[in-house]
Design a protein around this motif. Structure first.
Motif, short mmCIF file in Angstrom:
data_model
loop_
_atom_site.label_atom_id
_atom_site.label_comp_id
_atom_site.label_asym_id
_atom_site.label_seq_id
_atom_site.Cartn_x
_atom_site.Cartn_y
_atom_site.Cartn_z
N LEU A 6 38.56 14.93 34.97
CA LEU A 6 37.96 15.85 34.01
C LEU A 6 39.04 16.38 33.08
O LEU A 6 40.03 16.95 33.53
CB LEU A 6 37.30 17.02 34.75
N ALA A 65 24.11 18.86 31.28
CA ALA A 65 24.97 17.89 30.59
C ALA A 65 24.20 17.20 29.48
O ALA A 65 24.72 16.98 28.37
CB ALA A 65 25.51 16.86 31.58
N PRO A 71 30.26 17.94 29.64
CA PRO A 71 30.26 17.87 31.11
C PRO A 71 29.67 19.15 31.67
O PRO A 71 29.84 20.23 31.10
CB PRO A 71 31.75 17.73 31.47
N TRP A 146 28.76 14.13 33.68
CA TRP A 146 29.15 13.92 32.29
C TRP A 146 27.91 13.55 31.47
O TRP A 146 26.89 13.10 32.04
CB TRP A 146 30.17 12.80 32.20
#
Length: 213
Positions: A6, A65, A71, A146
């Protein structure tokens, strides 16, 4: 097992629960993440139709998302009481929902009554007698999703026992009756920084951090 990393930047916390958002924000900020809650973005709360913590966490994270194009991290957590066969479990928050007839006359009830929920648990334990097993476990499942649909899931647990009556004014939810193993104070009596270090959410976050940062 490899995990997707991330990157620093904005992340949607898929929750409208202010206490939960506050805890997650404190855990995320050291990693260059800019948390913004689904409530701040005006995103709708999807109906939690899953039968497991994992199902509901994924449902909420996918919804945020997709809607935000960012995200999103969702937490589904709850209390499992050994003597109640793991209840309330995934229905932990539902036990705090009042019915319309349970409000004051002429004043319909809105929101959750956690003291009522704690009382329901205690009442069911009391039915089993004074020697009932009071052990319990808080469970936290984190789903990180995501916009392209990729998902990572991490679970944390905190073992403890249930106290009665409720004690402490810190924390939220069932915190005033949960005494973590090795401690004499409830979650609601412990300094928030200490709770962050030992909670089910902290356990799940340690696994998330090891996987995606």
């Amino acid at each position: 097992m490899s995990h997707r990393k991330l990157n620093p930047g904005k992340l949607v916390i898929a929750s409208h629960n202010a206490g939960k958002v506050r805890e997650i924000r404190a855990l995320l900020e050291p990693y260059g993440i800019e948390p913004v809650s689904a409530g701040d973005l005006g995103l709708p709360e999807p109906e939690e139709t899953g039968t497991t913590f994992r199902d509901n966490a994924l449902l909420k994270a996918h919804a945020s998302a997709s809607a935000a194009g960012l995200p999103a991290l969702a937490d589904d957590s709850g209390l499992e009481v050994a003597a109640l066969g793991g209840r309330p479990g995934v229905y932990t928050a539902d036990w705090a929902e009042r019915q319309a007839f349970e409000g004051e006359p002429g004043k319909p009830w809105a929101g959750r009554d956690w003291y009522m929920a704690m009382g329901k648990v205690e009442g069911l334990l009391a039915e089993q007698g004074p020697d009932v097993d009071r052990s319990a476990c808080f469970v936290c499942t984190l789903a990180l999703v995501w916009p392209d649909g990729h998902a990572e899931v991490f679970e944390g647990r905190a073992q403890g026992s249930l106290a009665w009556p409720p004690r402490g004014l810190l924390g939220f939810g069932y915190d005033p009756v949960f005494v973590p193993t090795g401690k004499s104070l409830t979650y609601a009596e412990i300094d928030p920084a200490e709770k962050h270090a030992i909670s089910h959410r902290a356990d799940a976050f340690a696994k998330l951090v090891a996987g995606v940062f």
